[in-house]
Motif scaffolding. Structure first.
Motif, PDB file in Angstrom:
ATOM      1  N   GLY A  72       0.578  -1.021   0.396  1.00 54.30           N
ATOM      2  CA  GLY A  72      -0.009   0.709  -0.320  1.00 54.30           C
ATOM      3  C   GLY A  72       0.928   0.900   0.235  1.00 54.30           C
ATOM      4  N   PRO A  73       0.499   2.586   0.024  1.00 52.47           N
ATOM      5  CA  PRO A  73      -1.059   2.596   0.821  1.00 52.47           C
ATOM      6  C   PRO A  73      -1.970   1.990  -0.450  1.00 52.47           C
ATOM      7  N   ALA A  74      -3.249   1.777  -0.239  1.00 54.62           N
ATOM      8  CA  ALA A  74      -4.237   1.839  -1.372  1.00 54.62           C
ATOM      9  C   ALA A  74      -5.696   2.531  -0.552  1.00 54.62           C
ATOM     10  N   PRO A  75      -6.664   2.318  -1.722  1.00 52.07           N
ATOM     11  CA  PRO A  75      -8.256   2.566  -1.426  1.00 52.07           C
ATOM     12  C   PRO A  75      -8.440   1.629  -0.266  1.00 52.07           C
ATOM     13  N   VAL A  76      -9.228   1.589   0.576  1.00 52.71           N
ATOM     14  CA  VAL A  76      -9.966   1.020   1.345  1.00 52.71           C
ATOM     15  C   VAL A  76     -11.164   0.515   0.675  1.00 52.71           C
ATOM     16  N   VAL A  77     -11.478  -0.440   0.656  1.00 54.57           N
ATOM     17  CA  VAL A  77     -12.426  -0.994  -0.302  1.00 54.57           C
ATOM     18  C   VAL A  77     -13.689  -1.119   1.507  1.00 54.57           C
ATOM     19  N   LEU A  78     -15.095  -0.316   0.806  1.00 51.98           N
ATOM     20  CA  LEU A  78     -15.668  -0.378   1.330  1.00 51.98           C
ATOM     21  C   LEU A  78     -16.946  -1.137   0.850  1.00 51.98           C
ATOM     22  N   SER A  79     -17.808  -1.467   2.064  1.00 50.05           N
ATOM     23  CA  SER A  79     -18.956  -2.118   1.256  1.00 50.05           C
ATOM     24  C   SER A  79     -20.416  -0.615   1.951  1.00 50.05           C
ATOM     25  N   GLY A  80     -20.871  -1.103   1.099  1.00 52.80           N
ATOM     26  CA  GLY A  80     -22.383  -0.556   1.752  1.00 52.80           C
ATOM     27  C   GLY A  80     -22.940  -0.059   0.307  1.00 52.80           C
ATOM     28  N   PRO A  81     -23.696   0.731   0.078  1.00 48.50           N
ATOM     29  CA  PRO A  81     -24.380   2.157  -0.855  1.00 48.50           C
ATOM     30  C   PRO A  81     -23.561   3.403  -0.910  1.00 48.50           C
ATOM     31  N   PRO A  82     -23.173   3.350  -1.872  1.00 48.59           N
ATOM     32  CA  PRO A  82     -22.537   5.036  -2.278  1.00 48.59           C
ATOM     33  C   PRO A  82     -22.621   6.535  -0.719  1.00 48.59           C
ATOM     34  N   SER A  83     -23.898   5.897  -0.242  1.00 45.78           N
ATOM     35  CA  SER A  83     -24.503   7.016   0.571  1.00 45.78           C
ATOM     36  C   SER A  83     -23.989   7.280   1.815  1.00 45.78           C
ATOM     37  N   SER A  84     -23.785   5.381   1.943  1.00 44.02           N
ATOM     38  CA  SER A  84     -22.885   5.707   3.207  1.00 44.02           C
ATOM     39  C   SER A  84     -21.214   5.452   3.497  1.00 44.02           C
ATOM     40  N   ARG A  85     -20.485   5.978   1.958  1.00 36.96           N
ATOM     41  CA  ARG A  85     -19.280   5.824   2.169  1.00 36.96           C
ATOM     42  C   ARG A  85     -18.874   7.327   2.280  1.00 36.96           C
ATOM     43  N   ARG A  86     -17.385   7.466   2.861  1.00 31.57           N
ATOM     44  CA  ARG A  86     -16.706   8.671   2.765  1.00 31.57           C
ATOM     45  C   ARG A  86     -16.625   9.440   1.648  1.00 31.57           C
ATOM     46  N   ALA A  87     -16.609  10.572   2.411  1.00 33.82           N
ATOM     47  CA  ALA A  87     -16.792  11.709   0.961  1.00 33.82           C
ATOM     48  C   ALA A  87     -15.169  11.574   0.174  1.00 33.82           C
ATOM     49  N   ALA A  88     -14.377  11.490   0.917  1.00 34.39           N
ATOM     50  CA  ALA A  88     -12.414  11.111   0.967  1.00 34.39           C
ATOM     51  C   ALA A  88     -12.469   9.700   0.913  1.00 34.39           C
ATOM     52  N   GLU A  89     -12.628   8.804   0.387  1.00 39.70           N
ATOM     53  CA  GLU A  89     -12.303   7.290   1.067  1.00 39.70           C
ATOM     54  C   GLU A  89     -11.042   7.256   1.700  1.00 39.70           C
ATOM     55  N   ASP A  90     -10.546   6.572   2.656  1.00 38.28           N
ATOM     56  CA  ASP A  90      -9.717   6.267   3.724  1.00 38.28           C
ATOM     57  C   ASP A  90      -8.427   5.992   2.638  1.00 38.28           C
ATOM     58  N   VAL A  91      -7.069   5.181   3.003  1.00 36.87           N
ATOM     59  CA  VAL A  91      -6.322   5.251   1.625  1.00 36.87           C
ATOM     60  C   VAL A  91      -5.064   3.519   3.441  1.00 36.87           C
ATOM     61  N   ARG A  92      -5.050   2.062   3.169  1.00 34.67           N
ATOM     62  CA  ARG A  92      -4.625   1.266   4.202  1.00 34.67           C
ATOM     63  C   ARG A  92      -3.050   0.711   3.868  1.00 34.67           C
ATOM     64  N   THR A  93      -2.542   0.841   4.133  1.00 34.67           N
ATOM     65  CA  THR A  93      -0.776   0.412   4.747  1.00 34.67           C
ATOM     66  C   THR A  93      -0.500  -0.752   5.885  1.00 34.67           C
ATOM     67  N   LEU A  94      -0.234  -2.229   4.798  1.00 34.85           N
ATOM     68  CA  LEU A  94      -0.212  -3.251   5.403  1.00 34.85           C
ATOM     69  C   LEU A  94       1.491  -3.525   5.754  1.00 34.85           C
ATOM     70  N   LEU A  95       1.890  -3.329   6.804  1.00 36.48           N
ATOM     71  CA  LEU A  95       3.465  -3.396   7.310  1.00 36.48           C
ATOM     72  C   LEU A  95       3.607  -5.099   7.737  1.00 36.48           C
ATOM     73  N   PHE A  96       4.076  -5.675   7.324  1.00 35.44           N
ATOM     74  CA  PHE A  96       3.740  -7.317   8.106  1.00 35.44           C
ATOM     75  C   PHE A  96       6.044  -7.849   8.500  1.00 35.44           C
ATOM     76  N   PHE A  97       6.068  -7.945   9.422  1.00 39.99           N
ATOM     77  CA  PHE A  97       7.078  -8.491  10.322  1.00 39.99           C
ATOM     78  C   PHE A  97       6.895  -9.787  10.654  1.00 39.99           C
ATOM     79  N   PRO A  98       8.061 -10.630  10.841  1.00 39.52           N
ATOM     80  CA  PRO A  98       7.889 -11.934  11.648  1.00 39.52           C
ATOM     81  C   PRO A  98       8.016 -11.227  13.359  1.00 39.52           C
ATOM     82  N   TYR A  99       7.199 -12.594  13.694  1.00 37.49           N
ATOM     83  CA  TYR A  99       7.273 -12.670  15.534  1.00 37.49           C
ATOM     84  C   TYR A  99       8.714 -12.079  16.067  1.00 37.49           C
TER      85      TYR A  99
END
Length: 692
Positions: free
Chosen positions: A629-656
């Motif tokens: 990422g960052p990539a747009p967050v896939v929001l479920s639900g009708p368009p009226s329930s979505r934010r006007a400016a969609e958030d993004v998400r970054t995933l961080l991977f790390f070993p135990y």
């Protein structure tokens, strides 16, 4: 800035003035605030009038930045390093020390693991106060001396004569527990009903821990499981020894049982996810039932999983641990392969005589007998199983979704049909001749085409439970049809000859077990866009199949999904094998739980700023995170329930192996960003099962 915020000057020590208590005049208070940079103790003076009640663990009111805030006293000390005149405690809300040292240490460990705040954890751990219950509650001076242990009527030897004898390593686990040891095991019970059901097995474990003179704690996903377990425990333990903790019971019963555990008059706690923090005295055993259920995940920050809380608590208290479920999650399988827990499994001969026969309508044999079985929602084999089962007892029909309106899929590739305008799901709002339309924006799909294969024909996908019940009622006239879904979930049904149509996770327990079970819409469950779709589907299938009678009593399970490794696991009744396969694939791809994951969600500038700060702090230590990422967050639900400016998400991977320094930096960066207000806040979530 108010004086109470000026903390942390070790070179200027301050002795509390004469208006404060003579002995240990300084109280270190954890203020209840979700702000990350306030997640530390603050020093306040203890007025002489409050000296007797201001003990560690009690609730207090303090002045903080001009506001009256709640908090907990962590400890009393002789002097402060704050470097300024201390503000006095405003009020001792209650003299009952609800925050014990054990729960304080546990909350600190949970906050560190999930990069959250201790205050957020305590908000879940300690139930809301009910003042009138404290009026009759005894002052707890020496709780250990007041808590007398009552042995159950069954001795440890009697416990060993239970259904645990059918499981390899089962008697040894119980014997070790009864003798005061701390064994750690994973158990996959074969049944969900009757005297050999999972609830009876767990009840015998509690009796073994209780017989050793120690306390015990069990966490289950929902109230249906809790009621089932409570009924089993009542036959083995004294009624006053067990405390039930769930928010569904209301604030008064929950707080009353919390106080009973706190005083030591109850020694065994059973409840839903917040019960993982129950103040059980002399804790000797923690149990988590069905840890793969997402109801175990707290829905508020820091989004802790009850399983992980119990694992931390077992390590902290040196207690025994049992992770039980009809299937095995990949997280539990990782613990098995690292040797942290040992499997308690039934021999194959026991499995064969205990579980029902499983038939898949998509295999080659059934396809030859019924060429239309692959496309029919209720193939011939399923219809025959229902008919024969109704002659013996109740029949369970598991469907994927609630409601009435069916979803639509492409007839060629079986991919869900999506709206060309908003990508919402298509459905038939009217009869069979109605035009498909979007369930979100109501746009008719007059000229629909599949974006995956170009197909032009639609078919029904997962039909709702109400439509299914209606169709089965017509197919089996004169038979009673019972539904269980949504807000009308039934805990149990009688032994009568009825059809029980239930959504996944809402299957009632039948007295004596079901004669047959039809597992419909399997392909729909497996097609979900989620890393854990297969693992979760297998868990739901096994949970339903475990409600069916053994094959020797005519028990039959019919599954209508295509042939996959998930279907094979059910056919072989091999949940451990499926978990091993899934974990090996995750390890090969370096996906959770083979590694840990942190998701950072928020506005793009804030997410980029946060991840850059984390990388800069980890780089000197030679730690480089794998990111996506960052990539747009896939929001479920009708368009009226979505934010006007969609958030993004970054995933961080790390070993135990790097988890401790990484989570420490994540937590510190979040705190520093909040204090400086250098960027908008972000949502930080560790090990979320729904982000992939």
């Amino acid at each position: 800035m108010q004086p109470s915020l000026l903390q942390g000057f070790p070179d200027r020590k301050h002795q509390a003035g004469p208006q404060f208590a003579e002995h240990l005049p300084v109280a270190r208070v954890l203020v209840e605030s979700s702000l990350p940079h306030l997640d530390r103790p603050f020093d306040y003076g203890v007025p002489a009038a409050l000296d007797a009640d201001a003990r560690p663990g009690v609730r207090v009111k303090v002045k903080f930045n001009g506001q009256d805030l709640s908090g907990f006293i962590l400890e009393r000390v002789a002097e402060s390093d704050a470097g300024h005149t201390l503000l006095p405690l405003t009020k001792v809300v209650s003299p009952v020390p609800v925050l014990t040292p054990e729960i304080r240490d546990l909350a600190t460990a949970v906050a560190a693991r999930y990069a959250g705040t201790v205050s957020d954890v305590l908000r879940v751990a300690i139930p809301p106060r009910v003042a009138r219950l404290e009026k009759t509650f005894p002052r707890i001076q020496e709780p250990a001396a007041e808590a007398a242990v009552r042995l159950p009527d069954s001795t440890g030897a009697d416990v060993l004569q239970s259904a645990w004898m059918d499981y390899r390593n089962g008697p040894a686990f119980l014997r070790h527990l009864t003798e005061g040891g701390a064994p750690r095991a994973v158990l996959n019970p074969l049944r969900a009903f009757g005297p050999a059901g999972w609830h009876q097995l767990v009840a015998h474990v509690l009796a073994a821990a209780f017989a050793s003179g120690r306390g015990a704690l069990v966490v289950v996903p929902d109230n249906r499981d809790l009621d089932l377990l409570e009924g089993a425990v009542k036959g083995l333990l004294p009624e006053d020894a067990v405390a039930r903790l769930t928010a569904e019971d209301g604030p008064t019963p929950r707080y009353q049982n919390f106080l009973r555990l706190l005083a030591g008059t109850a020694r065994v706690a059973i409840g839903t996810r917040s019960a993982a923090y129950a103040p059980v005295k002399d804790l000797g055993l923690v149990v988590c039932w069905d840890d793969g259920d997402d109801l175990h995940i707290e829905q508020r920050a820091p989004y802790a999983h009850a399983r992980e809380v119990l694992l931390l608590r077992a390590e902290q208290a040196g207690a025994a641990c049992l992770l039980a479920g009809h299937t095995r999650s990949t997280e539990v399988q990782r613990l098995v392969e690292t040797g942290w827990v040992l499997p308690v499994e039934a021999e194959r001969s026991v499995v064969r005589r205990t579980v029902p026969r499983v038939v898949n309508t998509a295999d080659s044999f059934e396809q030859e007998r019924d060429p239309l079985a692959r496309i029919a929602r209720l193939p011939g084999a399923a219809w025959r199983a229902a008919k024969q089962g109704l002659e013996l007892g109740p029949v369970l029909v598991q469907v994927a979704r609630a409601g009435y309106v069916p979803s639509l899929v492409c007839e060629t590739c079986r991919e869900p049909a999506r709206c060309g305008t908003c990508q919402g799901p298509l459905a038939l709002a009217g009869g069979a001749s109605a035009v498909p339309q979007c369930r979100w924006c109501s746009t008719p799909a007059l000229d629909w085409g599949c974006s995956h294969c170009g197909g032009r024909r639609l078919r029904k996908g997962a039909t709702g439970v109400m439509r299914t019940a209606e169709e089965l009622g017509r197919g089996f006239p004169g038979k009673t049809v019972i539904t269980s879904s949504g807000d009308h979930v039934k805990a149990s049904v009688g032994p009568g000859k009825s059809l029980v149509v239930a959504t996944v996770g809402a299957e009632p327990v039948a007295e004596g077990g079901y004669a047959a079970a039809l597992l419909l819409d399997g392909d729909s469950l497996l097609r979900r866009e989620n890393l854990r779709a297969g693992e979760d589907t297998v868990r739901r299938w096994f949970n339903a199949a475990a409600l069916v009678r053994p094959a020797s009593d005519g028990g039959l399970v019919v599954i209508t999904a295509s042939e996959t490794s998930a279907v094979g696991a059910l056919l072989r009744w091999d949940p451990a094998g499926y978990a091993r396969r899934e974990l090996s694939l995750r390890m090969e791809l370096q996906l959770p739980p083979a590694v840990r994951i942190a998701s950072v969600t928020g506005p793009r500038p804030a997410v980029e700023h946060f991840t850059a700060e984390v990388a800069a702090q980890l780089e000197p230590g030679g730690i480089k995170l794998r990111t996506a990422g960052p990539a747009p967050v896939v929001l479920s639900g009708p368009p009226s329930s979505r934010r006007a400016a969609e958030d993004v998400r970054t995933l961080l991977f790390f070993p135990y192996a790097q988890a401790a320094p990484v989570t420490r930096v994540l937590r510190a960066t979040r705190s520093a960003t909040a204090a400086k207000r250098s960027a908008e806040p972000v949502q930080l979530r560790l090990d979320g099962v729904d982000v992939l």
